[in-house]
Scaffold this active site. Structure first.
Site, short mmCIF file in Angstrom:
data_model
loop_
_atom_site.label_atom_id
_atom_site.label_comp_id
_atom_site.label_asym_id
_atom_site.label_seq_id
_atom_site.Cartn_x
_atom_site.Cartn_y
_atom_site.Cartn_z
N ASP A 11 39.32 30.46 46.66
CA ASP A 11 40.69 30.35 47.28
C ASP A 11 40.32 30.57 49.16
O ASP A 11 39.48 31.47 49.62
CB ASP A 11 41.25 31.93 47.42
N ASP A 105 46.35 25.93 48.95
CA ASP A 105 44.75 26.81 49.11
C ASP A 105 44.28 27.20 47.88
O ASP A 105 43.26 27.82 48.09
CB ASP A 105 45.20 28.07 50.42
N GLU A 106 44.76 27.14 46.51
CA GLU A 106 44.16 28.11 45.43
C GLU A 106 44.08 26.20 44.62
O GLU A 106 44.89 26.10 44.16
CB GLU A 106 44.49 29.02 45.22
#
Length: 465
Positions: A11, A105-106
């Site tokens: 993350d 983003d993950e």
């Protein structure tokens, strides 16, 4: 549940805000809020400095401004974020063939499938190397969680924030989860959490104590049984490398309700064009055109029309969306419009007969559907009017706060703000010291929009979003 912590969850830390701070030296260490700046805008991401004031994602922007009036408020640059995300996902792809992106983003990574780790020590070494590679490649930090299941890996990455690594050894799940809030379990949102609280269940340990039968009675068989297994630490969900897209859509929320029927139609046509651009960009075509209209009273209507074959023709999608609009009463005003395409395929079958029949009113007609809301574009994208704007509106839209510009004399910079015919620019670059601020007329011929500069020399850039 695996015997070794070989599922990795990455993350990126406050991704949008961190990217803005990295590209703007004057904002480093200061509160930064990224999102829609209009009256109905919401926060997409807040930097850790802004979070200390209570600002968080999905918060109304007006509330964020009251909590942190001195923060920098910027419009998102999604193309820039996507370019950085592409670099990160490429690094993950080197670790394993099984990478499951959840957002820009993950992502989850199955290290076992990559043959890089068979025990805790090996997994930790891979995770630490990944964090170093991400920093070297993008200039940004990410937090890593390692565990024997997806649920625990995600919990671990949350504990690792910011810029850390946490590994949960298999066999310690019950001890770790027991005292935590039941909300930590995937699928337990505010409604379920409140339902359980009223039954006297607030922690994971109390979920286990209640037992499966009681949870099934409270939540139903599927949800109750699944929750009980998760509370015991049992999560056998695999890392899935690819997810088939079910639909492609775009939507805009307007600062002021739209009443003019022509303006509404122009907005629908513009959204249809954007939707087709995104459809083509993903390499798909689709059969079902969907129109979403949220009215002044927050009631949301969804209409759809199914063609005989998949298409990625902007004319076909635009005309279908227009026909669907004719079925909607917009009296009283419209606050949101969306256009989507579902029933996706990876080929196009131009159905000229269906188009001709539709024009003649004999083809497959529009239908009201109970479909769920169309997926929105990333939070905070501001609407762009299609009607001829005034000079001031042109300036404010062109010079969005946070977006990149270049001046013929002063070089690269970014917009701090605009209004009353003026635009204020801070001239600095990712690797420079904080730069000077200058103000220009909005129509200064020496000032032009620019593509973002890479955060790391030789790194990714993206077109102005």
């Amino acid at each position: 549940m695996r015997a070794a912590p070989t599922i990795l969850h990455l993350d990126m830390d406050a991704f949008f805000a961190a990217a803005e701070q990295a590209s703007k030296p004057s904002l480093r260490g200061k509160p930064v809020v990224v999102g829609g700046l209009g009256p109905r805008g919401v926060v997409a991401t807040a930097s850790y400095e802004a979070r200390r004031f209570g600002v968080h994602s999905a918060m109304p922007m007006g509330q964020a401004r009251r909590l942190a009036p001195n923060a920098a408020y910027l419009v998102p640059r999604f193309a820039f974020y996507r370019a950085i995300s592409g670099q990160v996902m490429e690094l993950l792809g080197r670790l394993s063939p099984l990478v499951e992106p959840l957002s820009l983003d993950e992502a989850f990574v199955d290290l076992e499938a990559g043959g890089l780790a068979g025990d805790g020590a090996g997994a930790r070494a891979v995770g630490e190397r990944l964090r170093r590679d991400i920093l070297a490649t993008t200039g940004l930090t990410g937090s890593v969680g390692l565990a024997g299941s997806k649920m625990l890996a995600k919990i671990a990455s949350e504990e690792a924030k910011p810029d850390g690594l946490v590994l949960i050894e298999p066999g310690t799940e019950r001890e770790l989860l027991g005292p935590r809030s039941v909300r930590i379990i995937p699928g337990v949102g505010p409604a379920t959490g409140e339902h359980l609280r009223r039954a006297g269940i607030t922690t994971v340990a109390e979920v286990v104590e209640a037992g499966e039968d009681e949870l099934v009675r409270l939540l139903g068989r599927s949800h109750g049984a699944g929750l009980y297994r998760m509370a015991l630490g049992h999560d056998d969900r695999p890392v899935v490398a690819e997810r088939d897209a079910k639909s492609v859509s775009v939507e805009d929320t307007f600062d002021v309700d739209l009443h003019d029927r022509l303006r509404i139609r122009l907005e629908v046509e513009r959204l249809a064009e954007r939707c087709v651009a995104r459809l083509r960009g993903s390499g798909h075509s689709g059969r079902t055109i969907v129109l979403k209209v949220r009215r002044y009273d927050f009631s949301t209507l969804t209409r759809s029309e199914t063609l005989r074959g998949p298409t990625d023709d902007p004319v076909v999608v635009r005309e279908a969306a227009g026909r669907l609009l004719d079925l909607v009463d917009t009296t009283g005003g419209v606050r949101l419009l969306g256009v989507g395409v579902s029933g996706l395929a990876d080929y196009t079958q131009e159905d000229l007969f269906a188009q001709a029949e539709a024009e003649a009113g004999a083809g497959a007609g529009p239908a009201e559907t109970p479909a769920p809301d169309l997926p929105a574009e990333p939070a905070g994208e501001a609407p762009v009017p299609s009607v001829p704007p005034t000079a001031t509106e042109t300036a404010e839209r062109r010079w969005s706060p946070g977006h990149d510009v270049r001046h013929a004399v002063h070089g690269a910079g970014w917009v701090q703000g605009s209004g009353l015919g003026r635009v204020t620019v801070r001239f600095e670059e990712p690797g420079s010291a904080p730069g000077r601020v200058r103000t220009f007329a909005v129509d200064d011929p020496d000032l032009t929009p620019s593509d973002p500069l890479p955060l790391v020399p030789g790194g990714a850039t993206g077109a102005v979003a």
